[in-house]
Design a protein around this motif. Sequence first.
Motif, PDB file in Angstrom:
ATOM      1  N   VAL A  61       0.836  -1.197   0.000  1.00 30.69           N
ATOM      2  CA  VAL A  61       0.000   0.000   0.000  1.00 30.69           C
ATOM      3  C   VAL A  61       0.873   1.250   0.000  1.00 30.69           C
ATOM      4  N   LYS A  62       1.920   1.199   0.812  1.00 31.79           N
ATOM      5  CA  LYS A  62       2.863   2.312   0.901  1.00 31.79           C
ATOM      6  C   LYS A  62       3.481   2.604  -0.459  1.00 31.79           C
ATOM      7  N   ILE A 104       3.283   6.093  -2.494  1.00 33.56           N
ATOM      8  CA  ILE A 104       4.431   6.877  -2.930  1.00 33.56           C
ATOM      9  C   ILE A 104       4.384   7.108  -4.438  1.00 33.56           C
ATOM     10  N   LEU A 105       4.030   6.058  -5.167  1.00 27.65           N
ATOM     11  CA  LEU A 105       3.970   6.153  -6.629  1.00 27.65           C
ATOM     12  C   LEU A 105       2.859   7.095  -7.080  1.00 27.65           C
ATOM     13  N   ASP A 106       1.735   7.008  -6.374  1.00 28.53           N
ATOM     14  CA  ASP A 106       0.577   7.798  -6.762  1.00 28.53           C
ATOM     15  C   ASP A 106       0.635   9.160  -6.085  1.00 28.53           C
ATOM     16  N   SER A 117      -1.547   7.547   5.509  1.00 22.10           N
ATOM     17  CA  SER A 117      -0.644   7.566   4.364  1.00 22.10           C
ATOM     18  C   SER A 117       0.747   8.058   4.732  1.00 22.10           C
ATOM     19  N   VAL A 118       1.652   7.938   3.774  1.00 17.91           N
ATOM     20  CA  VAL A 118       3.016   8.425   3.967  1.00 17.91           C
ATOM     21  C   VAL A 118       3.030   9.947   4.127  1.00 17.91           C
ATOM     22  N   HIS A 119       1.947  10.588   3.714  1.00 21.07           N
ATOM     23  CA  HIS A 119       1.852  12.040   3.859  1.00 21.07           C
ATOM     24  C   HIS A 119       1.237  12.427   5.207  1.00 21.07           C
TER      25      HIS A 119
END
Length: 96
Positions: free
Chosen positions: A52-53, A57-59, A85-87
């Motif tokens: 998912v991560k 990151i890709l999206d 999310s990573v954000h």
Amino acid sequence: MGRKKKKKKRKDKIRERIKRRKMLEKEKQEKKDVRFRCLECGIEEDIPRSVVKQFDILDNGDISVPPRFDCEVCGGLMEPIEYTSVHGITYKIDEK
Ligand SMILES: [Zn+2]
């Protein structure tokens, strides 16, 4: 002298053990799956957090939408029931 050496070694061993345990805990956290649900048919699927991560990151288009997958059953959109999310944004499916 010999005794001192032994003591030092044991301390290092303990430190090593703590380090290893911390690493394992981190790994466990990473391995935790993220539960996705299809918005069309409602089927649920666990997807590894690392995957998912990667998607996250890709999206890097619109960060207001969570990473999505295609449902294997109906082809609909699958969204995470709850995912941070990573954000640093937490996505949640509204339970109706
Ligand atoms: Zn579906």
